[in-house]
Write an enzyme that holds these catalytic residues in place. Structure first.
Site, mmCIF file in Angstrom:
data_model
loop_
_atom_site.group_PDB
_atom_site.id
_atom_site.type_symbol
_atom_site.label_atom_id
_atom_site.label_comp_id
_atom_site.label_asym_id
_atom_site.label_seq_id
_atom_site.Cartn_x
_atom_site.Cartn_y
_atom_site.Cartn_z
ATOM 1 N N HIS A 30 0.844 5.238 1.047
ATOM 2 C CA HIS A 30 0.171 6.275 1.829
ATOM 3 C C HIS A 30 0.229 7.591 1.055
ATOM 4 C CE1 HIS A 30 0.398 4.157 5.861
ATOM 5 N NE2 HIS A 30 1.321 3.479 5.197
ATOM 6 N N HIS A 52 0.839 -1.209 0.000
ATOM 7 C CA HIS A 52 0.000 0.000 0.000
ATOM 8 C C HIS A 52 0.864 1.244 0.000
ATOM 9 C CE1 HIS A 52 0.710 -1.260 4.161
ATOM 10 N NE2 HIS A 52 0.746 0.039 4.457
HETATM 11 P P1 5GP Z 1 1.860 0.416 7.331
HETATM 12 O O1 5GP Z 1 2.562 0.746 8.622
HETATM 13 O O2 5GP Z 1 1.676 -1.056 7.112
HETATM 14 O O3 5GP Z 1 2.493 1.119 6.161
HETATM 15 O O4 5GP Z 1 0.450 1.093 7.479
HETATM 16 C C1 5GP Z 1 -0.740 0.394 7.590
HETATM 17 C C2 5GP Z 1 -1.823 1.441 7.655
HETATM 18 O O5 5GP Z 1 -3.064 0.800 7.529
HETATM 19 C C3 5GP Z 1 -1.848 2.217 8.992
HETATM 20 O O6 5GP Z 1 -1.711 3.606 8.722
HETATM 21 C C4 5GP Z 1 -3.196 1.862 9.585
HETATM 22 O O7 5GP Z 1 -3.801 2.954 10.225
HETATM 23 C C5 5GP Z 1 -3.996 1.394 8.388
HETATM 24 N N1 5GP Z 1 -4.969 0.364 8.685
HETATM 25 C C6 5GP Z 1 -4.759 -0.784 9.377
HETATM 26 N N2 5GP Z 1 -5.881 -1.532 9.448
HETATM 27 C C7 5GP Z 1 -6.829 -0.813 8.772
HETATM 28 C C8 5GP Z 1 -8.202 -1.065 8.503
HETATM 29 O O8 5GP Z 1 -8.786 -2.073 8.908
HETATM 30 N N3 5GP Z 1 -8.872 -0.119 7.790
HETATM 31 C C9 5GP Z 1 -8.269 1.011 7.330
HETATM 32 N N4 5GP Z 1 -9.020 1.873 6.623
HETATM 33 N N5 5GP Z 1 -6.971 1.276 7.574
HETATM 34 C C10 5GP Z 1 -6.268 0.381 8.298
#
Ligand code: 5GP
Ligand code: ZN
Length: 121
Positions: free
Chosen positions: A103, A101
């Protein structure tokens, strides 16, 4: 590669309530559940890939164009006057959800958001 319990797969397949607000053939965009700023958005491939390195080259142009469109839209909707693009790849780099993903974090003057920094920096 598939993951039956992957939350981002479920969101991409619109199996849960607060789903994508924008999509292309192979990507969706939806709001981050714990936004660091208003309008914080995640772009994910509809298929389950773990990191950037797993996303096929042939999706590269579509992915970049999609990110640009979403960022443009966030700016038009006044979520920010600029934006950061961040991608965490694998655990050591801060990846928590193991479905690739990107951001998109809208930014405003003095919002205090700091996305990439060293501890104590
Ligand atoms: P990472 O640290 O893996 O780059 O970020 C994962 C992101 O996914 C985090 O910013 C977190 O807030 C978001 N996230 C995790 N679980 C969910 C979810 O169930 N729904 C949504 N909309 N965002 C999520
Ligand atoms: Zn997934």
């Amino acid at each position: 590669m598939k993951d039956k319990n992957c939350i981002f797969c479920k969101i991409a397949k619109k199996e849960i309530k607060k789903g994508p607000f924008y999509e292309s053939d192979n990507f969706v965009a939806f709001r981050d559940g714990s936004p660091v700023n208003e309008g914080h958005t995640l772009v994910v491939p509809k298929k389950h890939f773990v990191t950037l390195l797993d996303i096929p080259d042939k999706l590269g142009v579509e992915m970049l164009n999609f990110v640009k469109k979403v960022a443009e839209r966030l700016m038009e909707e006044k979520f920010g006057d600029g934006f950061n693009i961040v991608m965490n790849n694998l655990e050591v780099a801060g990846q928590v959800v193991m479905h690739a993903h990107i951001h998109i974090v809208p930014r405003k003057e003095g919002d205090g958001v700091r996305l990439v920094s060293r501890v104590g920096g």
